[in-house]
Design a protein around this motif. Structure first.
Motif, short mmCIF file in Angstrom:
data_model
loop_
_atom_site.label_atom_id
_atom_site.label_comp_id
_atom_site.label_asym_id
_atom_site.label_seq_id
_atom_site.Cartn_x
_atom_site.Cartn_y
_atom_site.Cartn_z
N UNK A 94 -32.33 33.17 169.01
CA UNK A 94 -31.76 31.95 168.43
C UNK A 94 -30.24 31.83 168.54
N UNK A 95 -29.52 32.92 168.77
CA UNK A 95 -28.07 32.87 168.60
C UNK A 95 -27.29 32.84 169.91
N UNK A 96 -26.89 31.65 170.28
CA UNK A 96 -25.95 31.50 171.38
C UNK A 96 -24.59 32.06 170.96
N UNK A 97 -24.27 31.97 169.68
CA UNK A 97 -22.98 32.46 169.18
C UNK A 97 -22.83 33.97 169.36
N UNK A 98 -23.87 34.73 169.08
CA UNK A 98 -23.80 36.19 169.30
C UNK A 98 -23.70 36.48 170.79
N UNK A 99 -24.46 35.78 171.59
CA UNK A 99 -24.37 35.95 173.05
C UNK A 99 -22.95 35.68 173.54
N UNK A 100 -22.35 34.58 173.07
CA UNK A 100 -21.00 34.24 173.50
C UNK A 100 -19.98 35.27 173.03
N UNK A 101 -20.15 35.80 171.83
CA UNK A 101 -19.24 36.83 171.32
C UNK A 101 -19.33 38.09 172.18
N UNK A 102 -20.55 38.48 172.53
CA UNK A 102 -20.73 39.66 173.38
C UNK A 102 -20.07 39.46 174.74
N UNK A 103 -20.23 38.29 175.28
CA UNK A 103 -19.61 37.99 176.58
C UNK A 103 -18.08 37.99 176.47
N UNK A 104 -17.57 37.48 175.37
CA UNK A 104 -16.11 37.34 175.20
C UNK A 104 -15.38 38.68 175.12
N UNK A 105 -16.02 39.70 174.57
CA UNK A 105 -15.31 40.98 174.40
C UNK A 105 -15.26 41.79 175.69
N UNK A 106 -16.01 41.37 176.70
CA UNK A 106 -15.95 41.98 178.03
C UNK A 106 -16.22 43.49 178.00
N UNK A 107 -17.25 43.88 177.26
CA UNK A 107 -17.70 45.27 177.21
C UNK A 107 -19.12 45.35 177.76
N UNK A 108 -19.50 46.51 178.28
CA UNK A 108 -20.92 46.66 178.66
C UNK A 108 -21.80 46.52 177.42
N UNK A 109 -22.90 45.79 177.56
CA UNK A 109 -23.82 45.53 176.46
C UNK A 109 -25.20 46.06 176.84
N UNK A 110 -25.81 46.77 175.91
CA UNK A 110 -27.13 47.34 176.10
C UNK A 110 -28.02 46.83 174.98
#
Length: 158
Positions: A94-110
């Motif tokens: 449901x959360x585009x906002x969490x997705x966008x935050x993860x993308x914004x910090x430019x860290x590898x995400x698992x």
């Protein structure tokens, strides 16, 4: 980048657990198992130690708190991290906002899911996080966290 964050190997891995994961062990144990959030966090810290990283753990039921913690993980934030392991729980779907935050910090995400979200209800089959994740682990129980921490360390080593 500040001096204390210049060497990512010195930064911790951040493990984020989303809504309802504080109820592990009692909520739908036939789906999520009997291990608790404390067990998950201990597994992550032990695995991190094995692969040369400290691990910071965070759990929140509110979307805003999760986003704030993701932002703090950025190298300019007040709690920087080398990579993020995240089980967004229902916010995956449901959360585009969490997705966008993860993308914004430019860290590898698992991305981790204890259950196989693709074998469950139709609404769980899509995750907004998966498209930006370095790796997605679903259906391995809490061992998925071990695999994610190990994979984060491997990716950071390269």
């Amino acid at each position: 980048m500040t001096e204390h964050t210049s060497d990512k190997a010195q930064l911790p891995l951040l493990v984020i657990n989303g809504p309802n994961l504080n109820m592990l062990g009692t909520r739908n144990p036939e789906v999520y198992g009997r291990q608790t959030l404390t067990d998950v966090e201990q597994l992550c810290r032990e695995t991190g130690s094995e692969v040369g990283y400290s691990v910071d753990c965070f759990q929140a039921n509110s979307e805003g708190a999760i986003i704030d913690r993701i932002h703090a993980a950025h190298h300019t934030g007040d709690a920087p991290a080398a990579a993020i392991v995240i089980n967004p729980g229902a916010y995956s779907h449901t959360s585009v906002a969490i997705r966008d935050a993860l993308e914004a910090v430019e860290l590898p995400v698992f991305e981790v899911h204890i259950s196989n979200i693709h074998a469950r209800e139709e609404f769980r089959h899509h995750s907004f996080v998966s498209a930006i994740a370095t790796a997605v682990i679903a259906g391995a129980g809490i061992n998925g966290y071990r695999y994610a921490v190990e994979q984060a360390a491997a990716v950071l080593a390269n």
